[in-house]
Design a protein around this motif. Structure first.
Motif, PDB file in Angstrom:
ATOM      1  N   PRO A 199      20.342 -14.495  63.759  1.00 12.56           N
ATOM      2  CA  PRO A 199      19.609 -15.039  64.878  1.00 12.56           C
ATOM      3  C   PRO A 199      18.150 -14.606  64.957  1.00 12.56           C
ATOM      4  O   PRO A 199      17.442 -14.976  65.873  1.00 12.56           O
ATOM      5  N   GLY A 200      17.649 -13.819  64.021  1.00 12.77           N
ATOM      6  CA  GLY A 200      16.247 -13.426  64.057  1.00 12.77           C
ATOM      7  C   GLY A 200      15.938 -12.467  62.946  1.00 12.77           C
ATOM      8  O   GLY A 200      16.826 -11.921  62.312  1.00 12.77           O
ATOM      9  N   PRO A 201      14.642 -12.251  62.698  1.00  8.46           N
ATOM     10  CA  PRO A 201      14.233 -11.346  61.625  1.00  8.46           C
ATOM     11  C   PRO A 201      14.500  -9.891  61.984  1.00  8.46           C
ATOM     12  O   PRO A 201      14.308  -9.485  63.115  1.00  8.46           O
ATOM     13  N   ASP A 202      14.971  -9.138  61.010  1.00 10.93           N
ATOM     14  CA  ASP A 202      15.298  -7.729  61.208  1.00 10.93           C
ATOM     15  C   ASP A 202      14.588  -6.889  60.153  1.00 10.93           C
ATOM     16  O   ASP A 202      14.384  -7.342  59.039  1.00 10.93           O
ATOM     17  N   ASP A 203      14.225  -5.689  60.517  1.00 16.84           N
ATOM     18  CA  ASP A 203      13.664  -4.726  59.576  1.00 16.84           C
ATOM     19  C   ASP A 203      14.454  -3.432  59.678  1.00 16.84           C
ATOM     20  O   ASP A 203      14.761  -2.969  60.766  1.00 16.84           O
ATOM     21  N   VAL A 204      14.776  -2.880  58.534  1.00 17.04           N
ATOM     22  CA  VAL A 204      15.418  -1.572  58.461  1.00 17.04           C
ATOM     23  C   VAL A 204      14.599  -0.759  57.473  1.00 17.04           C
ATOM     24  O   VAL A 204      14.243  -1.244  56.407  1.00 17.04           O
ATOM     25  N   ALA A 205      14.256   0.467  57.839  1.00 18.50           N
ATOM     26  CA  ALA A 205      13.417   1.286  56.972  1.00 18.50           C
ATOM     27  C   ALA A 205      13.900   2.734  56.997  1.00 18.50           C
ATOM     28  O   ALA A 205      14.566   3.165  57.930  1.00 18.50           O
ATOM     29  N   THR A 206      13.540   3.445  55.967  1.00 18.69           N
ATOM     30  CA  THR A 206      13.719   4.893  55.936  1.00 18.69           C
ATOM     31  C   THR A 206      12.350   5.494  55.679  1.00 18.69           C
ATOM     32  O   THR A 206      11.655   5.086  54.754  1.00 18.69           O
ATOM     33  N   LEU A 207      11.948   6.421  56.513  1.00 19.03           N
ATOM     34  CA  LEU A 207      10.651   7.087  56.385  1.00 19.03           C
ATOM     35  C   LEU A 207      10.886   8.507  55.891  1.00 19.03           C
ATOM     36  O   LEU A 207      11.772   9.194  56.394  1.00 19.03           O
ATOM     37  N   TRP A 208      10.097   8.929  54.902  1.00 15.66           N
ATOM     38  CA  TRP A 208      10.180  10.300  54.385  1.00 15.66           C
ATOM     39  C   TRP A 208       8.847  10.996  54.604  1.00 15.66           C
ATOM     40  O   TRP A 208       7.966  10.954  53.752  1.00 15.66           O
ATOM     41  N   PRO A 209       8.670  11.656  55.748  1.00 15.22           N
ATOM     42  CA  PRO A 209       7.442  12.417  55.954  1.00 15.22           C
ATOM     43  C   PRO A 209       7.381  13.577  54.968  1.00 15.22           C
ATOM     44  O   PRO A 209       8.429  14.121  54.603  1.00 15.22           O
ATOM     45  N   PRO A 210       6.207  13.975  54.522  1.00 14.46           N
ATOM     46  CA  PRO A 210       6.094  15.081  53.571  1.00 14.46           C
ATOM     47  C   PRO A 210       6.771  16.350  54.097  1.00 14.46           C
ATOM     48  O   PRO A 210       6.567  16.750  55.237  1.00 14.46           O
ATOM     49  N   GLY A 211       7.638  16.916  53.261  1.00 16.35           N
ATOM     50  CA  GLY A 211       8.274  18.181  53.599  1.00 16.35           C
ATOM     51  C   GLY A 211       9.336  18.096  54.681  1.00 16.35           C
ATOM     52  O   GLY A 211       9.749  19.124  55.209  1.00 16.35           O
ATOM     53  N   ARG A 212       9.763  16.889  55.036  1.00  8.44           N
ATOM     54  CA  ARG A 212      10.769  16.744  56.096  1.00  8.44           C
ATOM     55  C   ARG A 212      11.909  15.860  55.635  1.00  8.44           C
ATOM     56  O   ARG A 212      11.823  15.193  54.618  1.00  8.44           O
ATOM     57  N   LYS A 213      12.971  15.833  56.407  1.00  3.94           N
ATOM     58  CA  LYS A 213      14.114  14.981  56.095  1.00  3.94           C
ATOM     59  C   LYS A 213      13.782  13.514  56.377  1.00  3.94           C
ATOM     60  O   LYS A 213      12.918  13.216  57.211  1.00  3.94           O
ATOM     61  N   PRO A 214      14.469  12.585  55.704  1.00  3.91           N
ATOM     62  CA  PRO A 214      14.239  11.168  55.950  1.00  3.91           C
ATOM     63  C   PRO A 214      14.646  10.762  57.372  1.00  3.91           C
ATOM     64  O   PRO A 214      15.542  11.361  57.961  1.00  3.91           O
ATOM     65  N   VAL A 215      13.956   9.762  57.892  1.00  3.24           N
ATOM     66  CA  VAL A 215      14.215   9.251  59.236  1.00  3.24           C
ATOM     67  C   VAL A 215      14.555   7.766  59.133  1.00  3.24           C
ATOM     68  O   VAL A 215      13.716   6.965  58.723  1.00  3.24           O
ATOM     69  N   PRO A 216      15.787   7.358  59.488  1.00  2.00           N
ATOM     70  CA  PRO A 216      16.127   5.938  59.452  1.00  2.00           C
ATOM     71  C   PRO A 216      15.568   5.215  60.683  1.00  2.00           C
ATOM     72  O   PRO A 216      15.546   5.781  61.777  1.00  2.00           O
ATOM     73  N   VAL A 217      15.111   3.986  60.484  1.00  2.00           N
ATOM     74  CA  VAL A 217      14.546   3.179  61.565  1.00  2.00           C
ATOM     75  C   VAL A 217      15.102   1.763  61.438  1.00  2.00           C
ATOM     76  O   VAL A 217      15.138   1.211  60.340  1.00  2.00           O
ATOM     77  N   ALA A 218      15.517   1.175  62.548  1.00  2.00           N
ATOM     78  CA  ALA A 218      15.982  -0.215  62.556  1.00  2.00           C
ATOM     79  C   ALA A 218      15.299  -0.956  63.695  1.00  2.00           C
ATOM     80  O   ALA A 218      15.148  -0.427  64.793  1.00  2.00           O
ATOM     81  N   SER A 219      14.867  -2.173  63.416  1.00  2.00           N
ATOM     82  CA  SER A 219      14.216  -3.016  64.419  1.00  2.00           C
ATOM     83  C   SER A 219      14.830  -4.406  64.325  1.00  2.00           C
ATOM     84  O   SER A 219      14.701  -5.073  63.297  1.00  2.00           O
ATOM     85  N   TYR A 220      15.507  -4.815  65.387  1.00  2.00           N
ATOM     86  CA  TYR A 220      16.171  -6.113  65.399  1.00  2.00           C
ATOM     87  C   TYR A 220      15.585  -6.985  66.501  1.00  2.00           C
ATOM     88  O   TYR A 220      15.404  -6.531  67.618  1.00  2.00           O
ATOM     89  N   ILE A 221      15.311  -8.221  66.180  1.00  2.00           N
ATOM     90  CA  ILE A 221      14.852  -9.195  67.167  1.00  2.00           C
ATOM     91  C   ILE A 221      15.869 -10.337  67.141  1.00  2.00           C
ATOM     92  O   ILE A 221      15.991 -11.041  66.141  1.00  2.00           O
ATOM     93  N   ALA A 222      16.594 -10.520  68.230  1.00  2.00           N
ATOM     94  CA  ALA A 222      17.637 -11.550  68.266  1.00  2.00           C
ATOM     95  C   ALA A 222      17.230 -12.700  69.187  1.00  2.00           C
ATOM     96  O   ALA A 222      16.624 -12.478  70.239  1.00  2.00           O
ATOM     97  N   ASP A 223      17.557 -13.906  68.763  1.00  2.00           N
ATOM     98  CA  ASP A 223      17.361 -15.107  69.573  1.00  2.00           C
ATOM     99  C   ASP A 223      15.930 -15.264  70.065  1.00  2.00           C
ATOM    100  O   ASP A 223      15.695 -15.639  71.209  1.00  2.00           O
TER     101      ASP A 223
END
Length: 65
Positions: A17-41
């Motif tokens: 129902p809409g475009p979605d983005d899923v990402a993983t960010l790896w800041p220097p020297g830190r653990k990865p951070v998952p991110v999800a952005s969903y736009i529905a309808d």
């Protein structure tokens, strides 16, 4: 504020129902951070939906970075 560099990995979907983005960010020297952005309808076209995702992502990147 200077731009910070960190690795990213993304997967995007443009199916209903809409475009979605899923990402993983790896800041220097830190653990990865998952991110999800969903736009529905949404009545927005893909280009305008990209702008919404970018606006949602900016404060996330600022908080992570």
């Amino acid at each position: 504020m200077p731009r910070r560099s960190f690795l990213t990995g993304t997967a995007c979907a443009t199916a209903a129902p809409g475009p979605d983005d899923v990402a993983t960010l790896w800041p220097p020297g830190r653990k990865p951070v998952p991110v999800a952005s969903y736009i529905a309808d949404s009545p927005l076209d893909l280009a305008r939906s990209d702008v919404v995702h970018a606006r949602l992502g900016a404060p996330i990147a600022e908080a992570v970075g």
